[in-house]
Design a protein around this motif. Structure first.
Motif: not given
Length: 223
Positions: A81-82, A123-124, A128-131, A145-149
């Motif tokens: 899974g994830n 990498a971070e 983060a996006k995967e989570k 959006k938070d991960a992108k910011a």
């Protein structure tokens, strides 16, 4: 002067955005994985190198990092899974950062310093996006959006740092270049942070949502 990898010297700061907390779980995991990958390389190099790293030592280091990545990825294969996806992203990110750190020591300079900062940011972000895939609905959208910011902030900070490190013919010229880089970085970060804030407003409705959007526009200087 002996070759001393960055991971054995003072820890390099990790640049994060305004929407993340310092020393986040993915940040800690990435740092731990990166140091593990580099540590095995360092053991061999420190025993043989009294001066700058040779091309042969550099190749050996790259091969060891790749081997350690394969071992880390193999451990992820036992998951599902994830959790498996996150583990794989962490392993790949740690490899990329370890390689970038190695290059910054093998060929020190502004270019490789910037590439190291960007590798850490990428990498971070990927972890983060995967989570975020563990979430649903608006919570997932906000997470992305938070991960992108945070990613935009880290990349833009790296650009500013590069402008500060780049030699210039005059102090005034360098100051102007840094000022321009900071201006561009501020605009990019404000836009990314606004999008994250705006996403939170989507969980609201009516006047509350309108006020939320207006507040976000004022906070991040968006029209």
């Amino acid at each position: 002067m002996p070759f001393i990898p960055l991971c054995l010297a003072a820890p390099l700061p990790v640049i994060t955005g305004t929407n993340t907390q310092p020393h986040s779980p993915e940040e800690k995991t990435m740092n731990k994985l990166t140091r593990t990958l580099i540590a095995s390389v360092v053991t061999g190099l420190m025993a043989t190198s009294s001066f700058a790293m040779t091309s042969a030592e550099h190749k050996t280091a790259k091969d060891r990092i790749s081997a350690d990545y394969k071992a880390a990825k193999a451990r992820c294969d036992g998951m599902s899974g994830n959790a498996k996806d996150i583990c794989t992203k962490e392993a790949k990110g740690a490899e990329d950062v370890a390689k970038a750190e190695l290059e910054s020591q093998y060929k020190p300079g502004e270019r490789n310093t910037r590439k190291l900062a960007e590798a850490r940011a990428d990498a971070e972000y990927n972890v983060a996006k995967e989570k975020c895939d563990d979430l649903q609905g608006n919570a997932k959208d906000v997470c992305v959006k938070d991960a992108k910011a945070a990613h935009v902030t880290a990349k833009e900070n790296a650009k500013v740092a590069a402008a500060q490190a780049k030699p210039a013919s005059t102090a005034a010229g360098q100051g102007a270049a840094v000022a321009e880089a900071r201006k561009d970085a501020s605009a990019e970060k404000n836009e990314a942070n606004y999008k994250a804030a705006r996403e939170r407003c989507d969980a609201m409705s009516g006047d509350a949502k309108s006020k939320c959007v207006d507040d976000a526009k004022r906070m991040y200087n968006q029209n």
